[in-house]
Design an enzyme around this catalytic site. Structure first.
Site, PDB file in Angstrom:
ATOM      1  N   CYS A   2     -26.142  -3.490  -4.342  1.00 15.31           N
ATOM      2  CA  CYS A   2     -26.608  -4.211  -5.334  1.00 15.31           C
ATOM      3  C   CYS A   2     -25.772  -5.141  -6.239  1.00 15.31           C
ATOM      4  CB  CYS A   2     -27.266  -3.559  -6.635  1.00 15.31           C
ATOM      5  SG  CYS A   2     -28.768  -2.676  -5.715  1.00 15.31           S
ATOM      6  N   ARG A  27     -21.856  -8.164  -0.160  1.00 21.02           N
ATOM      7  CA  ARG A  27     -21.918  -6.731  -0.465  1.00 21.02           C
ATOM      8  C   ARG A  27     -23.245  -6.156   0.286  1.00 21.02           C
ATOM      9  NH1 ARG A  27     -19.915  -5.487  -5.686  1.00 21.02           N
ATOM     10  NH2 ARG A  27     -21.807  -4.000  -6.145  1.00 21.02           N
ATOM     11  N   TRP A  81     -30.234  -3.926  -3.034  1.00 16.75           N
ATOM     12  CA  TRP A  81     -30.056  -3.152  -1.856  1.00 16.75           C
ATOM     13  C   TRP A  81     -30.863  -1.984  -2.209  1.00 16.75           C
ATOM     14  CZ3 TRP A  81     -27.978   1.534  -0.140  1.00 16.75           C
ATOM     15  CH2 TRP A  81     -27.720   1.578   1.241  1.00 16.75           C
ATOM     16  N   ASN A 107     -28.163  -2.178 -11.688  1.00 18.00           N
ATOM     17  CA  ASN A 107     -26.992  -1.426 -10.390  1.00 18.00           C
ATOM     18  C   ASN A 107     -27.017   0.032 -10.663  1.00 18.00           C
ATOM     19  OD1 ASN A 107     -27.037  -3.929  -9.368  1.00 18.00           O
ATOM     20  ND2 ASN A 107     -24.554  -4.183  -9.681  1.00 18.00           N
ATOM     21  N   GLY A 108     -27.216   0.532  -9.759  1.00 21.95           N
ATOM     22  CA  GLY A 108     -26.880   2.311 -10.108  1.00 21.95           C
ATOM     23  C   GLY A 108     -28.196   2.901  -9.807  1.00 21.95           C
ATOM     24  N   GLU A 505     -11.563  10.942  15.959  1.00 20.08           N
ATOM     25  CA  GLU A 505     -11.580   9.634  15.055  1.00 20.08           C
ATOM     26  C   GLU A 505     -10.241   9.173  14.632  1.00 20.08           C
ATOM     27  OE1 GLU A 505     -13.954   7.654  14.504  1.00 20.08           O
ATOM     28  OE2 GLU A 505     -13.327   6.770  12.563  1.00 20.08           O
ATOM     29  N   LYS A 509      -9.244   5.048  15.555  1.00 18.85           N
ATOM     30  CA  LYS A 509      -8.743   4.230  14.334  1.00 18.85           C
ATOM     31  C   LYS A 509      -7.520   3.519  14.795  1.00 18.85           C
ATOM     32  CE  LYS A 509     -11.454   3.689  12.606  1.00 18.85           C
ATOM     33  NZ  LYS A 509     -12.988   4.142  12.627  1.00 18.85           N
ATOM     34  N   GLU A 512      -7.997   1.096  17.802  1.00 23.16           N
ATOM     35  CA  GLU A 512      -8.661  -0.169  17.754  1.00 23.16           C
ATOM     36  C   GLU A 512      -7.947  -1.083  16.796  1.00 23.16           C
ATOM     37  OE1 GLU A 512     -12.808  -0.045  15.973  1.00 23.16           O
ATOM     38  OE2 GLU A 512     -11.958   1.842  14.828  1.00 23.16           O
ATOM     39  N   HIS A 528      -3.171  22.137  29.755  1.00 26.36           N
ATOM     40  CA  HIS A 528      -3.598  21.939  30.820  1.00 26.36           C
ATOM     41  C   HIS A 528      -3.593  20.420  31.587  1.00 26.36           C
ATOM     42  CE1 HIS A 528      -5.599  25.930  30.592  1.00 26.36           C
ATOM     43  NE2 HIS A 528      -5.838  25.865  29.290  1.00 26.36           N
ATOM     44  N   LYS A 627     -18.056  -6.142  14.800  1.00 19.78           N
ATOM     45  CA  LYS A 627     -18.775  -5.218  13.848  1.00 19.78           C
ATOM     46  C   LYS A 627     -19.968  -4.725  14.472  1.00 19.78           C
ATOM     47  CE  LYS A 627     -18.632  -3.006  10.087  1.00 19.78           C
ATOM     48  NZ  LYS A 627     -17.595  -1.714  10.275  1.00 19.78           N
TER      49      LYS A 627
HETATM   50  O1  M6R Z   1     -22.555   0.200  13.794  1.00 18.69           O
HETATM   51  P1  M6R Z   1     -22.548   1.361  14.745  1.00 18.69           P
HETATM   52  O2  M6R Z   1     -22.243   2.791  14.127  1.00 18.69           O
HETATM   53  O3  M6R Z   1     -23.771   1.897  15.709  1.00 18.69           O
HETATM   54  O4  M6R Z   1     -21.338   1.348  15.705  1.00 18.69           O
HETATM   55  C1  M6R Z   1     -20.927   2.126  16.489  1.00 18.69           C
HETATM   56  C2  M6R Z   1     -19.546   1.734  17.045  1.00 18.69           C
HETATM   57  O5  M6R Z   1     -19.543   0.358  17.514  1.00 18.69           O
HETATM   58  C3  M6R Z   1     -18.732   1.729  16.126  1.00 18.69           C
HETATM   59  O6  M6R Z   1     -18.553   2.844  15.247  1.00 18.69           O
HETATM   60  C4  M6R Z   1     -17.040   1.151  16.401  1.00 18.69           C
HETATM   61  O7  M6R Z   1     -16.610   2.370  17.302  1.00 18.69           O
HETATM   62  C5  M6R Z   1     -16.040   0.964  15.136  1.00 18.69           C
HETATM   63  N1  M6R Z   1     -15.496  -0.209  15.561  1.00 18.69           N
HETATM   64  C6  M6R Z   1     -15.189   2.048  15.001  1.00 18.69           C
HETATM   65  O8  M6R Z   1     -14.372   1.910  13.845  1.00 18.69           O
END
Ligand code: M6R
Length: 632
Positions: A2, A27, A81, A107-108, A505, A509, A512, A528, A627
């Site tokens: 929001c 946002r 939102w 908002n909130g 994870e 990170k 990528e 192994h 994204k």
């Molecule tokens: O929108 P989603 O969570 O479905 O997207 C999945 C992946 O494409 C997403 O998590 C991607 O791996 C990111 N770039 C990770 O940082």
């Protein structure tokens, strides 16, 4: 999420509000609206308010207003939102009092809105929306106009104060929850009353009038000298100036902050990149995701689930399907669902699940996790699972997204719009939401008592402060660790148990956004095969927090140390012994193993960002990535 903007002065309010709302679009929102004073109707006794609301983009609202011939110089606007109530015109802000003479944007979240609404309805107020916000409009109306006696509580009638700011203060005294609020009243032309608690509000004075917004970006063209309202502070904006009070109505003089960011920086909240801004928002994401989830009797409340408690009780198998970072959130959930609810849980890449023939029965729950809510593989897997008879539950950050629409029930992560391609805060929102789901399953299966669920819920909430502690104290250690591995060609992330899930994870990170090759391995698997990679200086990044497998992890790290690896460890605060094998230690506060992913992931996000910056990479827009991945 929001956004609020408001203006009173000498210029056309319509244009200023639309411009501000457009600035707030980043946002994320699902509807927008404005309340404009109708200057043509102004007289000594007041004016009238025109309310315009639209579902969808601000551009739609702008087109509607283009046809409106108005000389209005005062109004408030909002991008919504959805939280309480679906995206719709009646649920969009501004909301109004029964007689339409008071309008508010908020908002909130109002935690006690259900009881307030019941009381207000009993006293004759008519509600036009499903939102929590609308209670504010009616509370302000009562304080302004006067309150009738309430036979149910025996409360006497009370006279109205006929002062908008005083009425807002009075209304806030009844509200439990978070609010950034702006209100206008037809009886006080040119006045905007503003309140704040736990939801940002800034106020500024420009050449042509006074401005209020939830984010400085909305008003930065008009003024760079702003007051950042603090909790419990109130403001009265008028064309000629602004006055501030505390909750008792005493005048105060808040400090003025000069904003020297450019527009680009302002969109990023003054931070150099969206990724950092989003990492720093994570304590708020934890808090927002938990708001309203614990009922008065200590029972968890996830009514969006779309399944009755009886149906949930019959669940005997869970699949978590997702991609990328969301898949890693699923790995964390597996540990919790199996550990607490004792239900078998498999985590599958959605792209694999859709082409297998998984065992699905009517008592199978498929949990689809997706930040964007539109990942093609995840959507296809949802459709497949539903055809096969599974109940599908979505966890997504985007209201009304295909994942939300096509699932039987949905939890929205309260991350707000995530802009950096690398998911950070949405991962934390997903893990917190999945943790709630695991607790709920354990509750309905009677694997955990109400007391245990309540205690775990409280500890889950504590992770917000724990993340903040990491953000406040560990940046130097993270920077030093990043310098130690930024020139490497490859890195291994290791851990055991929860640590292994977190390592996945961390590795994603790093690769990528820094383009440095990184793999995650369960630490016990190193011997192994992957240990062959290790030569002097090879970075091994370990999650070795105090957990039941801590000693085992340390043994595995010693094997790496013996082969010359450069060892970076995410460890529990106070663990000095780890320094014997670690070249660099990043601490997190002591936390129950079940919640360690929420905290231990944060330094790995920061580490990846530091390494990427040292390697000259664009952390927000890494090459080759999008994204939303809407193709197979
Ligand atoms: O929108 P989603 O969570 O479905 O997207 C999945 C992946 O494409 C997403 O998590 C991607 O791996 C990111 N770039 C990770 O940082």
């Amino acid at each position: 999420m929001c956004g609020i903007v408001g203006y009173t002065g000498t210029e056309a309010a319509k244009d200023i509000l639309i411009d501000g709302l457009k600035r707030l679009e980043y946002r994320g929102y699902d509807s927008a609206g404005v309340a404009l004073e109708r200057a043509e109707a102004a007289s000594a006794s007041g004016c009238a308010l025109d309310i315009h609301r639209r579902v969808g983009k601000v551009a739609g609202l702008e087109s509607e207003l283009a046809c409106l011939d108005t000389a209005s110089t005062c109004g408030i606007g909002h991008t919504r939102w959805a939280t309480h109530g679906r995206p719709s015109v009646p649920n969009a802000h501004p909301h109004t009092s029964c007689d339409g003479r008071i309008a508010i944007v908020h908002n909130g979240i109002i935690e006690n809105f259900a009881e307030l609404r019941e009381e207000l309805e009993r006293r004759g107020h008519r509600f036009a929306s499903d939102t929590d916000t609308e209670v504010f409009a009616h509370l302000i109306e009562e304080a302004y106009e006067g309150r009738p006696a309430d036979p149910a509580t025996g409360e006497q009638a009370a006279p109205g104060c006929h002062d908008l700011l005083a009425a807002v203060r009075e209304a806030c005294a009844h509200v439990v929850g978070a609010y950034g609020l702006a209100a206008v009243c037809a009886d006080e032309p040119g006045v905007i009353a503003v309140a704040r608690k736990d939801s940002p509000i800034i106020i500024g004075r420009g050449e042509h009038g006074s401005y209020v917004a939830s984010d400085v970006i909305a008003v930065i063209d008009a003024t760079r000298d702003v007051v950042v309202l603090e909790d419990g502070q109130f403001a009265r904006l008028a064309p000629e100036g602004i006055t501030y009070t505390d909750a008792d109505g005493a005048a105060i003089e808040p400090a003025v902050t000069h904003i020297d960011w450019d527009i680009d920086m302002a969109e990023k909240g003054g931070y150099p990149d969206f990724m950092l801004k989003e990492i720093l928002e994570q304590p708020r994401v934890v808090r927002d995701t938990l708001v309203g989830r614990m009922g008065p009797a200590g029972e968890l409340d996830i009514d969006e689930l779309g399944l009755s408690l009886e149906e949930l009780n019959l669940i005997d198998r869970v699949y978590v399907i997702a991609c990328g970072t969301s898949y890693h959130a699923g790995l964390i959930a597996k540990n919790l669902i199996e550990g607490w609810a004792r239900i078998p849980c498999e985590v599958e890449a959605a792209s694999e699940f859709r082409y297998r023939n998984p065992i699905i029965t009517p008592s199978t729950l498929v949990v689809a996790v997706s930040q964007s809510g539109e990942t093609a593989d995840t959507l296809a897997a949802i459709r497949d699972a539903r055809i096969k008879g599974a109940k599908v539950f979505g966890i997504t950050n985007v209201v009304g997204s295909p994942v939300a629409r096509e699932s039987d029930g949905v939890i929205y992560t309260k991350a707000n719009k995530e802009i950096a391609v690398a998911s950070t805060k949405s991962f934390i929102g997903q893990v917190v939401s999945l943790t709630l789901l695991a607790l709920l399953l354990a509750q309905v299966k009677y694997r955990l008592t109400v007391g245990q669920v309540r205690m775990l819920f409280r500890e889950l909430g504590d992770t917000a402060e724990q993340i903040q502690w990491i953000l406040d104290t560990q940046t130097d250690a993270i920077h030093a660790a990043a310098e130690a591995c930024c020139d490497a060609h490859s890195a291994l992330f290791v851990g055991r148990g929860m640590g292994a899930a977190i390592a996945n994870e961390g590795a994603l990170k790093l690769k990528e956004i820094s383009y440095l090759h990184a793999e995650a391995y369960a630490a016990g698997e190193m011997k192994h095969g992957p240990i062959a990679l290790i030569d002097p200086g090879f970075p091994v990044i370990a999650v070795a927090t105090k957990s039941p497998v801590y000693d085992k992890t340390v043994s595995n790290l010693k094997e790496c140390e013996a082969r010359g690896a450069k060892i970076i460890v995410v460890a529990t605060e106070g663990d000095e012994d780890i320094r014997e094998i670690a070249d660099h230690v990043i601490y997190i506060p002591a936390v129950r193993d079940a919640f360690s992913a929420i905290t231990a992931t944060v330094p790995l996000q920061l580490l990846a960002r530091e390494v990427a910056l040292m390697r000259g990479c664009d952390v927000d827009q890494p090459r080759n990535l999008a994204k939303s991945v809407t193709v197979e």
